[in-house]
Design an enzyme around this catalytic site. Structure first.
Site, PDB file in Angstrom:
ATOM      1  CD  GLU A   1      -2.733  -1.307  -0.065  1.00 49.48           C
ATOM      2  OE1 GLU A   1      -2.896  -0.320  -0.802  1.00 49.48           O
ATOM      3  OE2 GLU A   1      -3.195  -2.435  -0.341  1.00 49.48           O
TER       4      GLU A   1
ATOM      5  CG  HIS B   1      -5.803  -6.021  -8.335  1.00 48.44           C
ATOM      6  ND1 HIS B   1      -6.807  -5.125  -8.628  1.00 48.44           N
ATOM      7  CD2 HIS B   1      -5.226  -5.609  -7.173  1.00 48.44           C
ATOM      8  CE1 HIS B   1      -6.853  -4.206  -7.665  1.00 48.44           C
ATOM      9  NE2 HIS B   1      -5.901  -4.464  -6.786  1.00 48.44           N
TER      10      HIS B   1
END
Length: 382
Positions: free
Chosen positions: A141, A225
């Site tokens: 992140e 993703h």
């Protein structure tokens, strides 16, 4: 998730409680408890009288994982890559843990995300995932912030796949940096309750992600993703090496160069060369250039970078010929002055001599030249 670890906290005065604030790294690391709400304004910084922190279970201790994981991510970027916080300016790192959506009708939150200024971590659903604060996820992140302040890769299409891949790559690097004794290429496996993970960099197909450009599991709708698997597998091969045949039927052999060199090359590509709409072809071109910059034009690192891209279906195997080639930007100005970007796609080169046809010159790898007169110009690159 990582056992007993040293953390840095802050005590504003004596006597007072210790707080989950680390003022020793950059402008600080502060970890907040959202108290199982989605209200950032109501979040609190945990504090207690003693400086031994253990809430007794995985769910509660998630906030400690986030704090330590953020410290380790900061240290990795600063010590290994000479990058200070997410923006290379030492800006404060804020984490919000126990962020849940019960008030919105959702009893769980299987998500973690970067929103441009902070990291947020849900508590999982208690069925497939525990809290999303594993070491590699915190690194993942925060890397979204690093990407935002470096290449700024657009979060869609191939640039979005690269964006996600760099977060997977450097999340894995953070895990190897901070916890080498318990490292794996599985992303998020520590928080899994069913033995699964989000992705596997060493075998993207295991979670229906492609290991070959346009190969099996490649998503034609370009879900970011999913299609991140191509560069993920490139990085794994670059680190550890491997042999095989890709989905295009091309046999490959890659000599591993280790994670330290591979990370340095990938980060230089991200922070120096790639731009908003870069695609996989750009990633190949400029990672090769990054390897040339760091290790030399005929180095084993350049050879492995090139062959690893061939292994995932992007470009040919390494060839030792020196080839000068370039392309100009597609769009030209209709008024003066006119800027033209020249992008080199040379092979095995380490220095450049440009002549722009109007007396201007450059020694940059991929320069931009400003023309001030209308005309036809013969541009050369040696």
């Amino acid at each position: 998730y990582s056992g007993s670890r040293p953390i840095t906290t802050y005590r504003p005065n004596t006597p007072a409680d210790f707080e989950l604030r680390d003022l020793s790294r950059g402008s600080g690391i502060v970890t907040y408890d959202c108290l199982n709400t989605a209200d950032y304004d109501a979040a609190q910084v945990p504090a207690q009288a003693t400086n031994d922190w253990d809430y007794g279970n995985v769910q509660a201790n998630a906030i400690l994982d986030a704090h330590w994981g953020t410290e380790m991510t900061y240290d990795f970027y600063l010590n290994d890559l000479n990058w200070d916080s997410y923006d290379n300016a030492g800006t404060e790192l804020l984490s919000y843990v126990h962020f849940n959506l019960i008030d919105y009708g959702y009893p769980n939150n299987n998500n973690a995300f970067w929103d441009g200024s902070r990291m947020t971590y849900g508590d999982g659903d208690g069925v497939t995932f525990n809290p999303l604060t594993t070491l590699d996820v915190t690194g993942h992140e925060i890397t979204h912030g690093v990407t935002e302040y470096s290449a700024a890769l657009e979060y869609s299409g191939e640039s979005g796949a690269l964006n996600e891949s760099f977060s997977d790559i450097f999340g894995s690097c953070v895990e190897k940096y901070a916890r080498p004794e318990d490292f794996s290429w599985l992303l998020g496996s520590d928080m899994s309750l069913d033995g699964e993970a989000f992705r596997d960099l060493s075998d993207p197909n295991l979670y229906e992600c492609p290991d070959t450009y346009l190969g099996e599991y490649w998503d034609p709708f370009e879900e970011v993703h999913t299609n991140s698997g191509v560069q993920n597998f490139w990085f794994y091969l670059l680190c550890d090496g491997g042999t095989g045949t890709n989905d295009g039927g091309d046999a490959y052999t890659v000599q591993g160069i280790g994670m330290d060199d591979a990370a340095a090359i990938a980060f230089r590509n991200l922070s120096v060369y790639l731009t908003v709409f870069s695609d996989y072809a750009d990633a190949r071109t400029y990672s090769i250039q990054a390897a040339v910059d760091l290790f030399g034009a005929c180095s084993e690192q350049v050879i492995s970078v090139t062959n690893a891209w061939h292994a995932v279906g992007v470009g040919n195997v390494f060839a030792d010929a020196v080839i000068a080639q370039f392309t100009p930007s597609t769009y030209y100005r209709c008024s003066l002055p006119a800027d033209v970007q020249f992008t080199n796609s040379c092979l095995n080169t380490s220095a450049y001599q440009w002549a722009f046809g109007d007396g201007g010159t450059s020694t940059l790898a991929s320069p931009t030249h400003t023309y001030t007169s209308v005309g036809n110009y013969v541009v050369s690159l040696i």
